[in-house]
Design a protein around this motif. Structure first.
Motif, PDB file in Angstrom:
ATOM      1  N   UNK A  63      43.012  24.756  46.624  1.00 18.40           N
ATOM      2  CA  UNK A  63      43.703  23.782  45.780  1.00 18.40           C
ATOM      3  C   UNK A  63      42.728  23.096  44.823  1.00 18.40           C
ATOM      4  N   UNK A  64      41.536  22.778  45.328  1.00 11.70           N
ATOM      5  CA  UNK A  64      40.517  22.151  44.474  1.00 11.70           C
ATOM      6  C   UNK A  64      40.118  23.085  43.329  1.00 11.70           C
ATOM      7  N   UNK A  65      39.933  24.355  43.642  1.00 10.36           N
ATOM      8  CA  UNK A  65      39.558  25.323  42.610  1.00 10.36           C
ATOM      9  C   UNK A  65      40.643  25.458  41.548  1.00 10.36           C
ATOM     10  N   UNK A  66      41.889  25.474  41.984  1.00  8.09           N
ATOM     11  CA  UNK A  66      43.003  25.597  41.037  1.00  8.09           C
ATOM     12  C   UNK A  66      43.060  24.382  40.114  1.00  8.09           C
ATOM     13  N   UNK A  67      42.957  23.190  40.705  1.00  8.18           N
ATOM     14  CA  UNK A  67      42.998  21.968  39.900  1.00  8.18           C
ATOM     15  C   UNK A  67      41.856  21.942  38.892  1.00  8.18           C
ATOM     16  N   UNK A  68      40.711  22.429  39.295  1.00  7.26           N
ATOM     17  CA  UNK A  68      39.568  22.491  38.383  1.00  7.26           C
ATOM     18  C   UNK A  68      39.830  23.453  37.240  1.00  7.26           C
ATOM     19  N   UNK A  69      40.509  24.564  37.533  1.00  4.82           N
ATOM     20  CA  UNK A  69      40.776  25.571  36.500  1.00  4.82           C
ATOM     21  C   UNK A  69      41.775  25.076  35.457  1.00  4.82           C
ATOM     22  N   UNK A  70      42.582  24.062  35.821  1.00  7.03           N
ATOM     23  CA  UNK A  70      43.575  23.529  34.886  1.00  7.03           C
ATOM     24  C   UNK A  70      42.905  22.715  33.780  1.00  7.03           C
ATOM     25  N   UNK A  71      41.813  22.061  34.125  1.00  6.54           N
ATOM     26  CA  UNK A  71      41.130  21.191  33.164  1.00  6.54           C
ATOM     27  C   UNK A  71      40.344  21.989  32.137  1.00  6.54           C
ATOM     28  N   UNK A  93      63.071  33.002  32.762  1.00  7.68           N
ATOM     29  CA  UNK A  93      62.972  34.228  33.558  1.00  7.68           C
ATOM     30  C   UNK A  93      61.998  34.009  34.709  1.00  7.68           C
ATOM     31  N   UNK A  94      62.374  34.432  35.895  1.00  5.10           N
ATOM     32  CA  UNK A  94      61.467  34.391  37.041  1.00  5.10           C
ATOM     33  C   UNK A  94      60.599  35.651  37.013  1.00  5.10           C
ATOM     34  N   UNK A  95      59.297  35.465  37.001  1.00  2.96           N
ATOM     35  CA  UNK A  95      58.349  36.581  37.012  1.00  2.96           C
ATOM     36  C   UNK A  95      57.596  36.535  38.334  1.00  2.96           C
ATOM     37  N   UNK A  96      57.921  37.470  39.210  1.00  2.00           N
ATOM     38  CA  UNK A  96      57.286  37.494  40.521  1.00  2.00           C
ATOM     39  C   UNK A  96      55.804  37.826  40.381  1.00  2.00           C
ATOM     40  N   UNK A  97      54.967  37.109  41.124  1.00  5.73           N
ATOM     41  CA  UNK A  97      53.517  37.269  41.018  1.00  5.73           C
ATOM     42  C   UNK A  97      53.087  38.713  41.215  1.00  5.73           C
ATOM     43  N   UNK A  98      53.678  39.401  42.205  1.00  6.14           N
ATOM     44  CA  UNK A  98      53.322  40.795  42.449  1.00  6.14           C
ATOM     45  C   UNK A  98      53.587  41.674  41.244  1.00  6.14           C
ATOM     46  N   UNK A  99      54.686  41.411  40.549  1.00  4.47           N
ATOM     47  CA  UNK A  99      55.012  42.175  39.344  1.00  4.47           C
ATOM     48  C   UNK A  99      53.985  41.916  38.256  1.00  4.47           C
ATOM     49  N   UNK A 115      43.919  32.351  43.024  1.00  2.00           N
ATOM     50  CA  UNK A 115      43.173  31.212  42.502  1.00  2.00           C
ATOM     51  C   UNK A 115      42.743  31.410  41.050  1.00  2.00           C
ATOM     52  N   UNK A 116      42.703  32.656  40.577  1.00  2.50           N
ATOM     53  CA  UNK A 116      42.302  32.946  39.196  1.00  2.50           C
ATOM     54  C   UNK A 116      43.490  32.957  38.237  1.00  2.50           C
ATOM     55  N   UNK A 117      44.660  32.629  38.727  1.00 10.47           N
ATOM     56  CA  UNK A 117      45.874  32.831  37.943  1.00 10.47           C
ATOM     57  C   UNK A 117      45.890  32.028  36.637  1.00 10.47           C
ATOM     58  N   UNK A 118      45.479  30.779  36.673  1.00  9.05           N
ATOM     59  CA  UNK A 118      45.490  29.956  35.463  1.00  9.05           C
ATOM     60  C   UNK A 118      44.634  30.603  34.370  1.00  9.05           C
ATOM     61  N   UNK A 119      43.450  31.084  34.747  1.00  5.53           N
ATOM     62  CA  UNK A 119      42.579  31.744  33.770  1.00  5.53           C
ATOM     63  C   UNK A 119      43.247  32.980  33.177  1.00  5.53           C
ATOM     64  N   UNK A 120      43.890  33.772  34.035  1.00 11.86           N
ATOM     65  CA  UNK A 120      44.549  34.990  33.559  1.00 11.86           C
ATOM     66  C   UNK A 120      45.702  34.651  32.614  1.00 11.86           C
ATOM     67  N   UNK A 165      58.701  32.105  31.006  1.00 12.98           N
ATOM     68  CA  UNK A 165      58.557  32.782  32.295  1.00 12.98           C
ATOM     69  C   UNK A 165      58.136  31.760  33.338  1.00 12.98           C
ATOM     70  N   UNK A 166      58.752  31.811  34.505  1.00 14.35           N
ATOM     71  CA  UNK A 166      58.274  31.045  35.659  1.00 14.35           C
ATOM     72  C   UNK A 166      57.601  32.034  36.585  1.00 14.35           C
ATOM     73  N   UNK A 167      56.297  31.888  36.768  1.00 17.13           N
ATOM     74  CA  UNK A 167      55.590  32.825  37.637  1.00 17.13           C
ATOM     75  C   UNK A 167      55.541  32.235  39.038  1.00 17.13           C
TER      76      UNK A 167
END
Length: 365
Positions: free
Chosen positions: A132-140, A198-204, A93-98, A179-181
Motif C-alpha cells: 500500500x505504501x508503494x502504491x501511494x508513493x507511485x501516485x505522487x 467499461x469494466x476492464x479486468x486486471x487479468x485482461x 504494485x506497478x499498475x499506476x506506472x503502467x 475504463x475502470x480497472x
C-alpha cells in the motif's frame, strides 16, 4: 480534461510509435499520403490541429505500421480515462506506472486512497502495508495521475458503487469513455451496459498489454531463416530487440509469438528452425509463452498439433519446454471456462491418437 490534453498525449504516443519503428516524419507522410508539414503540425505538442484530425493521424499510424486490432486499441487508450479500484492496485504494485503511460488521465478515487492509507497504517506486520505504501508513493509526482472525491453519501452503498459514481462523473467532466480497472470479476455486473463506463479486468489488461514494438524488425526476424544467426544484425540491418519485444505477438493477427511462428513453419529446413529458436531463447524469448489466438496454446502444443515430432522432441528435451503448460485463456479468470481450457500437450496428443508423442511425454515425466 480538455481535448488539448488528449491531443498532446496522442501526439507524444504517435512520435514514440513512429520513432520506435525507425520512421521519419517524411517516411510517415509518404506512408499516409499527406504533406509532411501537415503531419509535423499534427505531431507538435501544444499545436492547434484539432483533436479529430490528430486522432485520425493516430489511427493511420497504427494501420500503416501494422498494429493488430488489439495493439491499436491499446495505443488509442490515450483517448480514454482510467479509474482504478483498490483490488487491482494491490494485485499489481506497478499498475499506476503502467496506466500512466497508456492513458491521458489516471483517476484514483479518494475512497481507494483512503483504503490504501488504512492498510498502510493498520497492517504494520503485513506485506500489504508495504504494498500500500508503494502504491501511494507511485501516485505522487505524475502529472496525469489525479485523485477525485466521491461527492455522494459516504455512509451508503459499497465502495464499488462509489467508484462507479466517480467514473461516471469523470465521463461527464472529460467527455470521453472511462475504463475502470479492477480485479473484481463481478464488477461489470454493476454497470448498466449502455454507458461510457467499461469494466476492464486486471487479468485482461495485463495479458493483452504489449509495449510499443518495432514491428518492422519483428517482421524481418520472423521472415529470416539461416543456419547461423550470429550476423543477423548485419544481414537484416537491425538491432537485436529486447526480451519483451522478442516475446511480443506478431502483427499478422494470428496471435503467434516468434517461437510459435517458427514451430508452425514446416516449409523451412529443420536446422534453420532449430538455430532460430536457440537464438531467440538465448536473447530472452519464452519457450512456454502461449499464443494469443483461439486456444492459447504454448509452442510444445503447437508442435503436437502440427504433427512435427522432431520439433516436439527438440522443444521438450533441448529447449526445456514445460510439458505441463496447458491451454489457458489469460483473460478468463472469474469467467466460465472456455472449451478445451487447460488441455496439456499430453491430452492433445492422446486425443489425436499421436502415440509417439504420448510415449515421449510419458517417458519425460
Amino acid at each position: 480534461m480538455s481535448e488539448q490534453v488528449q491531443c498532446d498525449f496522442l501526439r507524444k504516443r504517435m512520435v514514440e510509435l513512429r520513432e520506435k519503428n525507425h520512421k521519419s516524419q517524411s517516411d510517415m507522410a509518404e506512408l499516409i499520403g499527406c504533406n509532411k508539414s501537415t503531419l509535423s503540425r499534427a505531431e507538435k505538442v501544444g499545436g492547434s490541429t484539432s483533436y479529430k484530425t490528430v486522432l485520425g493521424f493516430a489511427e493511420d499510424y497504427c494501420d500503416k505500421l501494422g498494429l493488430t486490432t488489439e495493439q491499436k486499441e491499446q495505443f488509442l487508450r490515450g483517448t480514454r480515462v482510467v479509474v482504478t479500484d483498490t483490488s487491482a492496485l494491490l494485485k499489481n504494485v506497478q499498475l499506476i506506472d503502467e496506466l500512466s503511460r497508456e492513458y491521458s488521465k489516471v483517476i484514483v478515487p479518494d475512497i481507494v486512497e483512503n483504503e490504501l492509507d488504512y492498510i498502510k497504517d493498520h497492517k504494520k506486520n503485513n506485506s500489504l502495508s508495504t504494498t500500500a505504501w508503494q502504491i501511494l508513493k507511485s501516485i505522487d509526482g505524475k502529472p496525469n495521475v489525479i485523485t477525485r472525491d466521491f461527492h455522494g453519501n459516504k455512509n451508503s452503498g459499497n465502495n464499488d458503487t462509489k467508484i462507479i459514481s466517480v467514473a461516471r462523473a469523470c465521463a461527464e467532466e472529460f467527455n470521453c469513455e472511462v475504463d475502470i480497472i479492477t480485479n473484481d470479476a463481478g464488477f461489470s455486473a454493476r454497470l448498466s451496459g449502455n454507458e461510457k463506463i467499461h469494466a476492464l479486468f486486471l487479468g485482461t489488461y495485463i495479458a493483452r498489454k504489449q509495449n510499443l514494438t518495432d514491428i518492422d524488425t519483428l517482421r524481418k526476424i520472423n521472415a529470416y531463416y539461416a543456419d547461423s544467426y550470429d550476423d543477423i544484425e548485419k544481414v537484416l540491418g537491425i538491432s537485436i530487440p529486447n526480451a519483451d519485444e522478442l516475446n511480443a505477438y506478431l502483427p499478422e493477427g494470428n496471435g503467434f509469438t516468434l517461437i510459435i511462428s517458427v514451430v508452425r513453419n514446416r516449409k523451412e529446413p529443420m536446422a534453420g528452425r532449430k538455430a532460430k529458436i536457440r537464438w531467440l531463447i538465448a536473447h530472452g524469448a519464452d519457450v512456454n509463452k502461449r499464443d494469443n489466438g483461439k486456444y492459447y496454446l504454448p509452442p510444445l502444443s503447437h508442435s503436437v498439433q502440427n504433427g512435427d515430432f522432431e520439433m516436439f522432441k527438440f522443444l521438450l528435451h533441448e529447449c526445456g519446454a514445460d510439458p505441463n503448460v496447458g491451454s489457458r485463456n489469460p483473460d478468463d479468470s472469474g469467467k466460465i471456462r472456455q472449451k478445451n481450457d487447460g488441455n496439456m500437450p499430453l491430452m492433445i496428443a492422446a486425443w489425436d491418437n499421436k502415440k509417439e508423442f504420448v510415449r515421449e511425454l510419458c517417458n519425460a515425466v
